[in-house]
Write a protein that holds these residues in place. Structure first.
Motif, mmCIF file in Angstrom:
data_model
loop_
_atom_site.group_PDB
_atom_site.id
_atom_site.type_symbol
_atom_site.label_atom_id
_atom_site.label_comp_id
_atom_site.label_asym_id
_atom_site.label_seq_id
_atom_site.Cartn_x
_atom_site.Cartn_y
_atom_site.Cartn_z
ATOM 1 N N VAL B 77 52.601 75.367 17.321
ATOM 2 C CA VAL B 77 52.247 74.692 18.569
ATOM 3 C C VAL B 77 51.103 75.478 19.213
ATOM 4 C CG1 VAL B 77 53.050 74.068 20.879
ATOM 5 C CG2 VAL B 77 54.581 73.790 18.936
ATOM 6 N N ALA B 78 50.089 74.788 19.667
ATOM 7 C CA ALA B 78 48.944 75.455 20.288
ATOM 8 C C ALA B 78 49.388 76.187 21.549
ATOM 9 C CB ALA B 78 47.867 74.433 20.639
ATOM 10 N N PRO B 79 48.762 77.332 21.847
ATOM 11 C CA PRO B 79 49.212 78.164 22.969
ATOM 12 C C PRO B 79 49.372 77.395 24.284
ATOM 13 C CG PRO B 79 47.450 79.263 21.769
ATOM 14 C CD PRO B 79 47.634 77.927 21.124
ATOM 15 N N GLU B 80 48.407 76.521 24.587
ATOM 16 C CA GLU B 80 48.490 75.866 25.895
ATOM 17 C C GLU B 80 49.619 74.852 25.981
ATOM 18 O OE1 GLU B 80 46.025 75.609 23.701
ATOM 19 O OE2 GLU B 80 44.858 73.766 23.933
ATOM 20 N N PHE B 81 50.207 74.515 24.848
ATOM 21 C CA PHE B 81 51.297 73.539 24.883
ATOM 22 C C PHE B 81 52.651 74.163 24.563
ATOM 23 C CE2 PHE B 81 47.480 71.003 23.738
ATOM 24 C CZ PHE B 81 47.414 70.249 24.898
ATOM 25 N N ARG B 82 52.688 75.490 24.657
ATOM 26 C CA ARG B 82 53.971 76.128 24.383
ATOM 27 C C ARG B 82 54.886 76.032 25.607
ATOM 28 N NH1 ARG B 82 51.363 81.106 20.973
ATOM 29 N NH2 ARG B 82 50.657 79.739 19.313
ATOM 30 N N ARG B 83 56.122 76.353 25.402
ATOM 31 C CA ARG B 83 57.130 76.300 26.470
ATOM 32 C C ARG B 83 57.339 74.894 27.037
ATOM 33 N NH1 ARG B 83 56.064 82.205 27.226
ATOM 34 N NH2 ARG B 83 53.856 81.878 26.886
ATOM 35 N N LEU B 84 57.129 73.893 26.185
ATOM 36 C CA LEU B 84 57.396 72.521 26.612
ATOM 37 C C LEU B 84 58.487 71.890 25.752
ATOM 38 C CD1 LEU B 84 53.724 71.214 26.970
ATOM 39 C CD2 LEU B 84 55.274 71.753 28.838
ATOM 40 N N GLY B 85 59.021 72.668 24.835
ATOM 41 C CA GLY B 85 60.073 72.134 23.970
ATOM 42 C C GLY B 85 59.566 71.319 22.788
ATOM 43 N N LEU B 86 58.273 71.455 22.499
ATOM 44 C CA LEU B 86 57.711 70.657 21.403
ATOM 45 C C LEU B 86 58.294 71.036 20.052
ATOM 46 C CD1 LEU B 86 53.900 70.319 21.968
ATOM 47 C CD2 LEU B 86 55.710 68.664 22.331
ATOM 48 N N ALA B 87 58.404 72.346 19.832
ATOM 49 C CA ALA B 87 58.877 72.810 18.530
ATOM 50 C C ALA B 87 60.263 72.242 18.269
ATOM 51 C CB ALA B 87 58.886 74.329 18.488
ATOM 52 N N GLY B 88 61.098 72.248 19.297
ATOM 53 C CA GLY B 88 62.441 71.711 19.162
ATOM 54 C C GLY B 88 62.409 70.244 18.782
ATOM 55 N N LYS B 89 61.499 69.515 19.412
ATOM 56 C CA LYS B 89 61.386 68.095 19.136
ATOM 57 C C LYS B 89 60.985 67.854 17.671
ATOM 58 C CE LYS B 89 59.985 66.025 23.095
ATOM 59 N NZ LYS B 89 58.964 65.537 24.027
ATOM 60 N N LEU B 90 60.006 68.648 17.227
ATOM 61 C CA LEU B 90 59.542 68.483 15.851
ATOM 62 C C LEU B 90 60.637 68.865 14.853
ATOM 63 C CD1 LEU B 90 55.925 69.871 16.321
ATOM 64 C CD2 LEU B 90 56.515 67.550 15.597
ATOM 65 N N MET B 91 61.373 69.919 15.179
ATOM 66 C CA MET B 91 62.466 70.348 14.298
ATOM 67 C C MET B 91 63.545 69.270 14.237
ATOM 68 S SD MET B 91 61.983 73.313 12.886
ATOM 69 C CE MET B 91 63.605 73.907 12.457
ATOM 70 N N ASN B 92 63.841 68.732 15.388
ATOM 71 C CA ASN B 92 64.854 67.704 15.464
ATOM 72 C C ASN B 92 64.475 66.507 14.590
ATOM 73 O OD1 ASN B 92 67.001 66.205 16.319
ATOM 74 N ND2 ASN B 92 65.993 65.502 18.195
ATOM 75 N N ASN B 93 63.222 66.153 14.667
ATOM 76 C CA ASN B 93 62.690 65.067 13.864
ATOM 77 C C ASN B 93 62.888 65.344 12.370
ATOM 78 O OD1 ASN B 93 61.386 62.590 14.143
ATOM 79 N ND2 ASN B 93 59.485 63.483 13.393
ATOM 80 N N LEU B 94 62.555 66.577 11.988
ATOM 81 C CA LEU B 94 62.681 66.946 10.572
ATOM 82 C C LEU B 94 64.145 66.938 10.135
ATOM 83 C CD1 LEU B 94 60.639 69.367 8.581
ATOM 84 C CD2 LEU B 94 63.084 69.807 8.582
ATOM 85 N N GLU B 95 65.018 67.356 11.036
ATOM 86 C CA GLU B 95 66.442 67.342 10.697
ATOM 87 C C GLU B 95 66.940 65.914 10.502
ATOM 88 O OE1 GLU B 95 68.190 69.588 13.892
ATOM 89 O OE2 GLU B 95 67.033 71.362 13.311
ATOM 90 N N GLN B 96 66.472 65.023 11.363
ATOM 91 C CA GLN B 96 66.890 63.622 11.230
ATOM 92 C C GLN B 96 66.452 63.035 9.903
ATOM 93 O OE1 GLN B 96 66.078 60.909 14.433
ATOM 94 N NE2 GLN B 96 66.575 62.437 15.975
ATOM 95 N N ILE B 97 65.214 63.339 9.527
ATOM 96 C CA ILE B 97 64.721 62.838 8.241
ATOM 97 C C ILE B 97 65.567 63.415 7.109
ATOM 98 C CG2 ILE B 97 62.756 62.841 6.660
ATOM 99 C CD1 ILE B 97 60.999 62.986 9.235
ATOM 100 N N SER B 98 65.906 64.684 7.230
ATOM 101 C CA SER B 98 66.715 65.318 6.189
ATOM 102 C C SER B 98 68.123 64.717 6.141
ATOM 103 C CB SER B 98 66.804 66.828 6.427
ATOM 104 O OG SER B 98 65.517 67.388 6.491
ATOM 105 N N GLU B 99 68.634 64.331 7.298
ATOM 106 C CA GLU B 99 69.926 63.639 7.327
ATOM 107 C C GLU B 99 69.821 62.323 6.556
ATOM 108 O OE1 GLU B 99 72.900 64.349 8.444
ATOM 109 O OE2 GLU B 99 72.742 65.878 10.010
ATOM 110 N N GLN B 100 68.745 61.594 6.825
ATOM 111 C CA GLN B 100 68.532 60.310 6.140
ATOM 112 C C GLN B 100 68.512 60.506 4.635
ATOM 113 O OE1 GLN B 100 68.096 57.334 7.594
ATOM 114 N NE2 GLN B 100 66.752 57.452 9.386
ATOM 115 N N LYS B 101 67.939 61.629 4.244
ATOM 116 C CA LYS B 101 67.815 61.892 2.813
ATOM 117 C C LYS B 101 69.087 62.529 2.260
ATOM 118 C CE LYS B 101 62.813 62.570 2.696
ATOM 119 N NZ LYS B 101 62.440 61.262 2.139
#
Lengths: 971, 173
Positions: B77-101
């Motif tokens: 995540v780019a420095p200016e967009f840190r501490r907004l919970g983005l990484a968590g969102k992206l991880m969550n997305n990846l977990e969902q895809i992995s669940e589907q698979k």
């Protein structure tokens, strides 16, 4: 199995060769291959592996002899074919791979592996028609395997996309592809998600939204599982395409409930809602089951609800910004009645209250600041400022007590700058604000003392803000002290936080303004620009290297840029194949377009042309080496010859947005980058023509002097070269005329880039005249037959080339000067002198090459004239034709001019002249840590000084070479 | 206030604000294209309202049997967009895809020194499964944590039971 054991024997014999190749031991691989060939002299695969090893040792000729031999035998053995394909891939002979497998296929029409390799070979070539045919052959062989069938379908779709004929694309290719898929659907043969995706791609290209919707929501849609909510998203998109806004709106609303921070969904939701409201649509029944928001009030309500639903967790910015977006979208449709939504001013104020302490708050809010009037903008900033505690009662700085308070202050400063509020400040106010920012930066470091070295310091933006302000103070007052001060502070910031690239990029811009390329290279290196960044970020330095006379660095940088471009096209072809293999059909379009953009990159074209020009300039002190180099470069001067630049196709891949300067709304970044692209292309045109002119002239000279049949010299080939030279010269003049109108005044780019090319200087000082006059001279001499020599004898007319040393000398008078200027007792660096002398040195080196060509043409004439004189046995030898003595005079003038240049360039060396750069020092810094500042400043000035030294040394050396060059051109 | 969407080739031209971060590696084109060609759904990016790339995640699904799992190759995540919970969102997305698979777990490697990241992953439910010695090469080689999170298919969270001893990179399967 008899044949089986035979294969085993072969395999066993090949194994050691493969092992050696894998380990990079190519010499041993050759030995092993020869050992195998001793036992079995027609062992094709062993031969090819030997060829591969030779290739990797750089012995291309030997390798290609073997490959040609095997190729003509039309091999079919798989190991041989694979090894050959590897060889061809390494030398990037993609056609040969296709030919190889085509031959093999003819011999073994039923071999699936060969066919599938042939398909891949056509993918590499982008030959969609052959792809289709091969895929169909495969399909006939294996009617139950779906992938081959869909490769054929995709190949047809690609034909529709690459066909210029819209009718053919829409009327033939796409319907054919659709029918093929439909057939499988009807026969219930669709197995995989990729196949459904393929169907959707086709329907999408045909604009059949309804059919696509049916696929997505029907039984086939069940297969679309790999992305979460894909079906819902796709359905919403398709409803939008069908202008079915109520349904689209309901879908986007559903998606937002699942993901209330998704910006694209908010935008689509809002635009659908506005469209419904405008059409006065109402739900048919009592609306109980209707999920559609069909009035603006309903949208507003949904936003409020979303805000309250989400308020428990981490606050989401999405729904708050959606309120502003709704107003913005309504305004865009001309609807100003947004009363129920609250005023944008209040919404912005509320937003700041909630998110002002986030780094991204500035970026969010700036999208909506034009919803309020200019005076309101000022009020907005004033009201924000009031919420901050910035000064103590005695006027001294009150430092932020925590990170959040500091970030809120930064957000306000950034917005104020963006809204142009700093514009009304006087220079003194700007400087004093800058100094305050520096103190706040220093204080803010406290908050970040536990951060890792790889983290960005929390107060860095104060320092960057200070640097921007100081730079503006420099622009307004032209007092370089401010510029140097900005550099010193940025340097300090960068030292404290090497992870922040903003410091580095800005430093590169500022150092290059001062004519000092040396520090730029170190900074650029520390950015670790690699791979694709060569394309997108190379521009940060590429206009400065040669301009500021750092030729060695330029050579190295062009080298690594070109290395990236050279390998990428080779490498990425394999991933097109992978996309077919994995059925990622959507990615195929993407990959094809991406490869085109890289191949047609402006940066690539510039690096190619510039690096050749650089080599021609640098590595030559006599004409023979120029001739060798031109031969080696394989430049084809004729039209569309190598290195061809397709100007119409050039792509601007530069990432011009990396520096965040909280740029004022008044500076049109888009216009600047558009103009810069035009300017770059124009300059590239001049440079590429220059290169071709030089190459063409050199080849012409070589041809003349190698040809004994000069007297009747009408060989068709020979004629072509001088005609090409003439037309290239004409082309150059025509473009110059066109560009003189557009580019002879430098565009006022922001200092944060893009940076200008040298075109304005080149045009306004008439550097092109040098080449144009030299072309005329060459053509004049070329036409001169030895019989004409006597005729020209009395012609005292000067050849056009006589002007050239005069032009150069005139430019030298104009350009030479001291590196340090003193006006009103203030000393400043005269960076222009660096740029000017470097450009002049390059122009001089072009004239040296072209004079060398003249010499090549005159030399045989002189020899034959000497011979004739001897034959005549006259008591008094006839007077030397004017053309010879003129040339001698020309060389003498060049020599004199180069000597003057040499002196002027040597005078650039600050050490030699014992110029004290530290006399530029800032005497005003009264801050507490001024000792540290003073040390950094000494460092900075030392770096600048040594950069000037490098320039002086490199340009001197170049001119020294040119002196030798001219001296070697005696008739 | 983020648009999560599939990463496209075009993004490679403008991900510099993210990749100039010293801990974010810029790879050769083949690396990205391999992921785009093979696991396009696992390569997602976040875009800001202003159209800038905020960060991205790159992943894949691999392994056989009970080791069939989703893997996070890169998350930044780019420095200016840190501490907004983005990484968590992206991880969550990846977990969902992995669940589907129908994956059993998701794993990732992280520098031992990168405390911020390690803590973030812990908060997202990841635990250190093992330490990989000198996994990151550099002036001084650095160890990696192999962190894992069980998905619903791994009911007993067998995949997360930590190993007692650290492993060497050549022992990785």
């Amino acid at each position: 199995m008899a044949s089986g054991s035979h294969v085993d024997v072969n395999e066993r014999r090949l194994r050691p060769i493969y092992d050696c190749l894998d380990n990079g031991n190519n010499k041993k691989a050759i030995q092993e291959a020869e050992k195998a060939l001793k036992k079995h002299k027609d062992f094709q695969c062993a031969k090819v592996l030997k060829a591969l090893a030779l290739l990797r040792l750089g012995r291309h000729d030997e390798s290609s002899v073997i490959l040609d031999e095997i190729h003509s035998q039309h091999p079919t053995d798989e190991a041989t074919l694979q090894a050959m394909a590897i060889c061809y891939r390494e030398v990037y002979k993609l056609e040969a791979i296709a030919d190889l497998y085509e031959n093999a296929r003819k011999n073994c029409p039923d071999n699936e592996d060969i066919l599938s390799a042939l398909f891949m070979a056509y993918v590499r070539l982008g030959d969609y028609k052959k792809q289709q045919q091969t895929a169909m052959l495969l399909h006939r062989l294996q009617p139950n395997k779906n992938p081959c069938y869909f490769w054929a379908v995709m190949s047809i779709v690609m034909q529709s996309q690459s066909s210029d004929d819209e009718k053919l694309a829409k009327g033939m290719f796409l319907p054919l592809a659709e029918r093929m898929v439909k057939k499988y659907v009807d026969e219930k043969k669709i197995n995989a998600e990729e196949e459904v995706q393929m169907y959707l791609i086709i329907l999408n290209l045909m604009g059949k939204w309804k059919e696509a919707y049916e696929v997505v929501t029907g039984p086939l849609g069940e297969k679309l599982t790999s992305e979460t909510f894909y079906k819902e998203r796709k359905a919403a998109e398709l409803f939008s395409k069908m202008n079915n806004w109520p349904e689209a709106n309901a879908k986007f609303k559903f998606l937002l409930k699942e993901n209330p921070d998704h910006w694209q969904y908010w935008k689509d939701y809002i635009s659908s809602c506005i469209k419904i409201a405008k059409s006065n649509w109402q739900p048919q029944d009592d609306g109980n089951n209707c999920e559609t928001d069909y009035t603006i009030d309903m949208a507003s309500l949904f936003m409020d609800q979303t805000i309250s639903v989400c308020s428990g967790d981490r606050l989401l910015r999405g729904p708050y910004l959606a309120q502003l977006e709704l107003i913005k979208a309504l305004r865009e449709t001309g609807d100003l009645s947004v009363k129920n939504l609250g005023s944008p001013l209040t919404l912005l104020q509320d937003y700041f209250k909630l998110f002002g302490d986030k780094n991204c708050c500035y970026e969010d809010m700036k999208l909506f600041t034009n919803l309020i009037s200019k005076p309101q903008q000022k009020d907005l900033i004033d009201s924000f400022t009031k919420t901050l505690e910035l000064h103590n009662s005695d006027g001294s700085i009150f430092f932020a007590p925590d990170v959040k308070a500091m970030q809120r202050h930064l957000t306000v400063l950034q917005l104020a700058r963006y809204l142009g509020i700093q514009d009304s400040m006087s220079v003194e106010e700007k400087i004093s604000l800058a100094r305050e920012c520096i103190q706040r930066y220093q204080h803010g470091l406290e908050f970040g003392k536990d951060l890792l070295i790889t983290d960005i310091q929390l107060s860095d933006n104060f320092m960057l803000m200070a640097a921007h302000l100081l730079e503006e103070a420099w622009e307004e007052t032209e007092s370089q002290q401010h510029l140097v001060e900005a550099i010193v502070h940025l340097q300090k910031g960068s030292k404290n936080c090497p992870a922040n690239f903003q410091f580095k990029v800005m430093l590169i811009h500022l150092f290059s303004v001062l004519g000092a390329y040396g520090p730029c290279q170190q900074l650029y290196d520390s950015l670790e620009v690699k791979h694709i960044m060569n394309d997108t970020l190379g521009y940060i330095i590429s206009n400065h290297m040669v301009r500021l006379g750092h030729f060695a660095a330029a050579g190295a940088n062009y080298g690594s840029m070109l290395k990236f471009f050279a390998v990428n096209h080779k490498e990425t072809a394999e991933y097109l194949i992978a996309a077919y293999k994995y059925g990622s059909f959507n990615k195929i379009f993407e990959f094809v377009r991406f490869r085109e953009k890289l191949q047609n990159s402006l940066q690539y074209a510039c690096a190619k042309v510039e690096s050749m020009l650089l080599d021609l300039m640098l590595e030559t002190s006599h004409h023979q080496s120029v001739e060798q180099m031109v031969t080696h470069m394989e430049i084809d001067p004729s039209e569309d010859g190598a290195p061809a630049v397709e100007f119409g196709k050039l792509c601007d891949n530069r990432d011009l947005r990396i520096l965040e300067a909280w740029e004022k709304e008044t500076y049109d970044t888009k216009a600047a980058s558009d103009f810069s692209f035009q300017e770059e292309k124009a300059w590239l045109r001049i440079r590429s023509l220059t290169l071709r002119i030089l190459a063409c002239a050199v080849s012409l000279g070589q041809q003349v002097s190698n040809s004994k049949a000069l007297r009747n010299g009408v060989g068709s080939e020979k004629k072509a070269l001088n005609e090409i030279l003439e037309s290239l010269g004409k082309e150059l003049s025509e473009h110059i005329q066109e560009y003189e109108k557009k580019f002879n005044v430098a565009y006022k780019y922001s200092l944060r880039g893009p940076s200008p090319t040298r075109i304005a200087k080149y045009l306004s000082d008439g550097h092109h005249q040098v080449i144009c006059s030299m072309i005329e001279t060459i053509l004049h001499l070329f036409k001169m037959q030895s019989e004409d020599l006597e005729g020209s004898e009395n012609e005292k007319q000067e050849s056009p080339s006589q002007k050239v040393p005069e032009i150069l000398a005139g430019l030298l008078v104009k350009y030479k000067g001291s590196l340090l200027l003193e006006t009103d007792g203030k000393k400043s660096i005269n960076a222009a002198v660096i740029e000017n002398l470097s450009l002049l040195a390059e122009t001089m080196s072009h004239s040296a090459i072209l004079t060398g060509v003249c010499h090549r043409i005159l030399k045989p004439l002189k020899t034959s004239w000497n011979k004739r004189c001897r034959k005549m046995k006259a008591e008094t030898p006839p007077p030397q034709p004017a053309v010879f003595s003129n040339f001698t005079k020309l060389i003498a003038s060049f020599d004199a001019c180069a000597k003057d240049m040499h002196v002027a360039t040597r005078d650039l060396d600050p050490v030699l002249l014992s110029i004290d750069l530290s006399s530029l020092s800032l005497d005003e810094s009264e801050e507490s840590d001024s000792l540290q500042d003073a040390m950094i400043q000494t460092d900075v000035l030392k770096n600048i000084e040594s950069s000037y030294q490098t320039t002086s040394r490199e340009v001197c050396e170049l001119i020294h070479n040119k002196l030798q060059y001219f001296n070697s051109l005696k008739l | 206030m983020t648009t999560i969407r599939p990463f496209v080739c075009e993004d490679l031209f403008r991900f510099n604000n993210v990749n100039l971060d010293p801990l974010t590696e810029t790879y050769g084109l083949p690396f990205y294209m391999q992921y785009l060609a093979r696991w396009p759904e696992y390569f997602q990016t976040c875009e800001s309202a202003g159209g800038r790339i905020m960060g991205y995640i790159m992943g894949k699904a691999e392994g056989g049997g009970e080791k069939w799992h989703g893997h996070v190759t890169a998350l930044t995540v780019a420095p200016e967009f840190r501490r907004l919970g983005l990484a968590g969102k992206l991880m969550n997305n990846l977990e969902q895809i992995s669940e589907q698979k129908k994956c059993f777990f998701v794993d990732l490697f992280v520098r031992v020194s990168n405390k911020v990241a390690v803590n973030m992953y812990r908060k997202l439910g990841y635990e250190v499964y093992r330490t990989v010695l000198e996994y990151y090469s550099g002036d001084v080689d650095e160890d990696a944590y192999d962190m894992r999170k069980a998905l619903s298919r791994d009911k007993d969270k067998k995949s997360m039971i930590p190993l007692k001893r650290p492993v060497r990179p050549d022992e990785l399967d």
